[in-house]
Design an enzyme around this catalytic site. Structure first.
Site, PDB file in Angstrom:
ATOM      1  N   HIS A 188      -4.755  -3.120   6.488  1.00 47.89           N
ATOM      2  CA  HIS A 188      -4.572  -3.876   5.203  1.00 47.89           C
ATOM      3  C   HIS A 188      -5.734  -4.460   4.385  1.00 47.89           C
ATOM      4  O   HIS A 188      -5.911  -5.396   4.097  1.00 47.89           O
ATOM      5  CB  HIS A 188      -3.371  -4.852   4.798  1.00 47.89           C
ATOM      6  CG  HIS A 188      -3.244  -5.097   3.343  1.00 47.89           C
ATOM      7  ND1 HIS A 188      -2.656  -4.325   2.210  1.00 47.89           N
ATOM      8  CD2 HIS A 188      -3.360  -6.514   2.549  1.00 47.89           C
ATOM      9  CE1 HIS A 188      -2.816  -4.863   1.228  1.00 47.89           C
ATOM     10  NE2 HIS A 188      -3.328  -6.144   1.308  1.00 47.89           N
TER      11      HIS A 188
ATOM     12  N   ASP B  91       0.818  -1.253   0.095  1.00 47.36           N
ATOM     13  CA  ASP B  91       0.062   0.026   0.159  1.00 47.36           C
ATOM     14  C   ASP B  91       0.802   1.238   0.038  1.00 47.36           C
ATOM     15  O   ASP B  91       0.479   2.241  -0.748  1.00 47.36           O
ATOM     16  CB  ASP B  91      -1.078  -0.036   0.860  1.00 47.36           C
ATOM     17  CG  ASP B  91      -1.552  -1.187   1.405  1.00 47.36           C
ATOM     18  OD1 ASP B  91      -2.391  -1.634   0.421  1.00 47.36           O
ATOM     19  OD2 ASP B  91      -1.446  -2.201   2.270  1.00 47.36           O
TER      20      ASP B  91
HETATM   21  N1  LIG Z   1      -0.400  -8.287   2.506  1.00 44.89           N
HETATM   22  C1  LIG Z   1      -0.398  -7.748   1.127  1.00 44.89           C
HETATM   23  O1  LIG Z   1      -0.235  -6.834   0.842  1.00 44.89           O
HETATM   24  C2  LIG Z   1      -0.911  -8.835   0.119  1.00 44.89           C
HETATM   25  C3  LIG Z   1      -1.350 -10.209   0.491  1.00 44.89           C
HETATM   26  N2  LIG Z   1      -1.914 -10.965  -0.461  1.00 44.89           N
HETATM   27  C4  LIG Z   1      -2.148 -12.382   0.075  1.00 44.89           C
HETATM   28  O2  LIG Z   1      -1.018 -13.428   0.191  1.00 44.89           O
HETATM   29  C5  LIG Z   1      -1.612 -14.583   0.005  1.00 44.89           C
HETATM   30  C6  LIG Z   1      -0.973 -15.491  -0.853  1.00 44.89           C
HETATM   31  O3  LIG Z   1      -1.258 -14.835  -2.360  1.00 44.89           O
HETATM   32  P1  LIG Z   1      -0.864 -15.526  -3.546  1.00 44.89           P
HETATM   33  O4  LIG Z   1       0.738 -15.951  -3.557  1.00 44.89           O
HETATM   34  O5  LIG Z   1      -1.342 -14.973  -4.880  1.00 44.89           O
HETATM   35  O6  LIG Z   1      -1.844 -17.246  -3.445  1.00 44.89           O
HETATM   36  P2  LIG Z   1      -1.648 -18.560  -4.258  1.00 44.89           P
HETATM   37  O7  LIG Z   1      -2.894 -19.301  -4.025  1.00 44.89           O
HETATM   38  O8  LIG Z   1      -0.885 -18.173  -5.808  1.00 44.89           O
HETATM   39  O9  LIG Z   1      -0.431 -19.167  -3.354  1.00 44.89           O
HETATM   40  C7  LIG Z   1      -0.736 -19.671  -2.170  1.00 44.89           C
HETATM   41  C8  LIG Z   1       0.005 -20.796  -1.706  1.00 44.89           C
HETATM   42  O10 LIG Z   1      -0.016 -20.825  -0.450  1.00 44.89           O
HETATM   43  C9  LIG Z   1      -0.203 -22.488  -0.177  1.00 44.89           C
HETATM   44  N3  LIG Z   1      -0.835 -22.692   1.123  1.00 44.89           N
HETATM   45  C10 LIG Z   1      -2.055 -22.957   1.564  1.00 44.89           C
HETATM   46  N4  LIG Z   1      -2.063 -23.129   2.822  1.00 44.89           N
HETATM   47  C11 LIG Z   1      -0.708 -23.346   3.193  1.00 44.89           C
HETATM   48  C12 LIG Z   1      -0.162 -23.671   4.594  1.00 44.89           C
HETATM   49  N5  LIG Z   1      -1.184 -24.139   5.573  1.00 44.89           N
HETATM   50  N6  LIG Z   1       1.153 -23.761   4.571  1.00 44.89           N
HETATM   51  C13 LIG Z   1       1.755 -23.388   3.426  1.00 44.89           C
HETATM   52  N7  LIG Z   1       1.412 -23.158   2.338  1.00 44.89           N
HETATM   53  C14 LIG Z   1       0.004 -23.101   2.288  1.00 44.89           C
HETATM   54  C15 LIG Z   1      -0.995 -22.838  -1.468  1.00 44.89           C
HETATM   55  O11 LIG Z   1      -0.864 -24.485  -1.650  1.00 44.89           O
HETATM   56  C16 LIG Z   1      -0.533 -21.997  -2.487  1.00 44.89           C
HETATM   57  O12 LIG Z   1       0.558 -22.740  -3.182  1.00 44.89           O
HETATM   58  C17 LIG Z   1      -3.248 -14.422  -0.130  1.00 44.89           C
HETATM   59  O13 LIG Z   1      -3.823 -14.617   1.092  1.00 44.89           O
HETATM   60  C18 LIG Z   1      -3.169 -13.094  -0.765  1.00 44.89           C
HETATM   61  O14 LIG Z   1      -4.538 -12.394  -0.446  1.00 44.89           O
HETATM   62  C19 LIG Z   1      -1.568 -11.023  -1.770  1.00 44.89           C
HETATM   63  C20 LIG Z   1      -0.988  -9.529  -2.199  1.00 44.89           C
HETATM   64  C21 LIG Z   1      -0.685  -8.470  -1.292  1.00 44.89           C
HETATM   65  O1  LIG Z   2      -6.215  -7.469  -3.014  1.00 40.64           O
HETATM   66  C1  LIG Z   2      -5.798  -8.345  -2.602  1.00 40.64           C
HETATM   67  O2  LIG Z   2      -6.612  -9.589  -2.315  1.00 40.64           O
HETATM   68  C2  LIG Z   2      -4.268  -8.809  -2.568  1.00 40.64           C
HETATM   69  C3  LIG Z   2      -3.832  -7.767  -1.709  1.00 40.64           C
HETATM   70  O3  LIG Z   2      -3.787  -7.808  -0.483  1.00 40.64           O
HETATM   71  C4  LIG Z   2      -3.432  -6.600  -2.270  1.00 40.64           C
HETATM   72  O4  LIG Z   2      -3.267  -6.656  -3.685  1.00 40.64           O
HETATM   73  O5  LIG Z   2      -3.156  -5.654  -1.767  1.00 40.64           O
END
Ligand SMILES: NC(=O)C1=CN([C@@H]2O[C@H](COP(=O)(O)OP(=O)(O)OC[C@H]3O[C@@H](n4cnc5c(N)ncnc54)[C@H](O)[C@@H]3O)[C@@H](O)[C@H]2O)C=CC1
Ligand SMILES: O=C([O-])CC(=O)C(=O)O
Length: 331
Positions: A187, A159
């Site tokens: 967030h 952000d």
């Molecule tokens: N804080 C932030 O600014 C942001 C947060 N996110 C969040 O990050 C997270 C991951 O996003 P992506 O990589 O795009 O998702 P993705 O679905 O591509 O990858 C997530 C991975 O986590 C694994 N996983 C699920 N449960 C697990 C566990 N108990 N232990 C270890 N691995 C596990 C899945 O098998 C998958 O490979 C989501 O919750 C998303 O909303 C995404 C973008 C920004």
């Molecule tokens: O928007 C979402 O769900 C993923 C995320 O946290 C971001 O891009 O800031």
């Protein structure tokens, strides 16, 4: 060359990790003289995909990568780690708010808190990326009582980067010439991106961003809502949530925590001590500086009536999320 440190990335077979593993293994996070052993955790059905990531890391011939441990066992993944990127969790789809993920994801952070408590270094620095990140970080800390609360943080750096980029574009300056924009709170779409203390370098001189932009209505409305809704805008376009920019932000967050922030403020979700009239014991994003590996909330900022309202809205949401998360974790 220093001895290698162990660094865990969870969700290692997922989208964000696909960019993040390279940044960590290439030296962009812990510096060009710090070798790393990467512990890569995902769930058992993803071990085949993870093997492909391990092959690609080998094929990248990275001099600082001293070892790779792919695993589906949290205790193996967290053993003796100095830094933890907790990414693994379900991402949201179009039309959802991040808090809609709470019941699906928060248990992961309870279990991982328990595993960190058992086997990680007591000075491990934990960054929670998986959503809802603030509340997941709070729960993770709660279930790891032997590790100091200060060592658990949530990511609002994406952000901050978005906000800095919006301001730089509006002002027609390079992004690094804008500093000290703040993300307050959650967030989520209640976060408060605040440019009132931001500074821009124009023609070699530092100037307050509000004076340089000279458009209060823009800073209170379009700027705030664009940053609040940017994650949703990326999902609408990509049909998947931000990954490349999320990995870059996670790298920025951890690098600044380990190597320091210099003369810039950065935003991090940290366990609130009640600063700026926020509720205590929620993970709230504040402006911080880091030196010697310790973050400190920037003190003494003036909070306008507008800012007060925004801080109260996002603080209230976090207090409600905390209660919901505690209810989910009871069973
Ligand atoms: N804080 C932030 O600014 C942001 C947060 N996110 C969040 O990050 C997270 C991951 O996003 P992506 O990589 O795009 O998702 P993705 O679905 O591509 O990858 C997530 C991975 O986590 C694994 N996983 C699920 N449960 C697990 C566990 N108990 N232990 C270890 N691995 C596990 C899945 O098998 C998958 O490979 C989501 O919750 C998303 O909303 C995404 C973008 C920004
Ligand atoms: O928007 C979402 O769900 C993923 C995320 O946290 C971001 O891009 O800031």
């Amino acid at each position: 060359m220093a001895a290698p440190i162990k660094v865990v990335i969870t969700g290692a077979a997922g989208q964000i990790a696909y960019s993040l593993v390279y940044q960590v293994a290439s030296g962009a996070v812990f510096g060009p003289a710090q070798p790393v052993v990467l512990h890569l955790l995902d769930i058992a059905p993803m071990m085949g995909v993870l093997e492909g990531v391990v092959m690609e890391l080998a094929d990248s011939a990275l001099p600082l990568l001293a070892g790779v441990v792919p695993t589906a066992n949290p205790e193996e993944a967290f053993r003796d780690v100095a830094a933890a990127f907790l990414v693994g969790a379900m991402p949201r789809k179009e039309g959802m708010e991040r808090k809609d993920l709470l019941s699906a994801n928060v248990r992961i952070f309870k279990e991982q808190g328990q595993a960190l408590d058992k086997v990680a270094r007591k000075d491990v620095r934990v960054l929670v990326v998986g959503n809802p990140a603030n509340t997941n970080a709070l729960i993770c800390s709660k279930y790891a009582p032997s590790i100091p609360k200060e060592n658990f943080t949530a990511m609002t750096r994406l952000d901050q980067n978005r906000a800095q980029s919006q301001l730089a574009a509006k002002l027609g300056v390079p992004v690094q010439d804008v500093k000290n924009v703040i993300i307050w709170g959650n967030h989520s779409s209640t976060q408060f991106p605040d440019a009132s203390n931001a500074i821009v370098k124009i023609g070699g001189a530092d100037k307050p961003v509000p004076a340089a932009i000279n458009d209060d209505a823009y800073l209170k409305s379009t700027f705030v809502s664009t940053v609040q809704k940017r994650g949703a805008a990326v999902i609408a376009a990509r049909k998947m949530s931000s990954a490349l920019s999320a990995a870059k932000a996670a790298s920025d967050h951890m690098r600044d925590w380990f190597l320091g922030t210099g003369d810039r403020w950065v935003s991090m979700g940290v366990v609130s001590d009640g600063s700026y009239g926020t509720p205590k014991d929620i993970v709230f994003s504040f402006p911080v500086t880091v030196s010697n590996g310790k973050w400190k909330i920037v003190e003494g900022l003036t909070i306008s009536d507008f800012a007060r309202q925004q801080l109260d809205i996002t603080g209230k949401e976090l207090a409600e999320e905390k209660q919901d998360a505690l209810d989910v974790c009871k069973d």
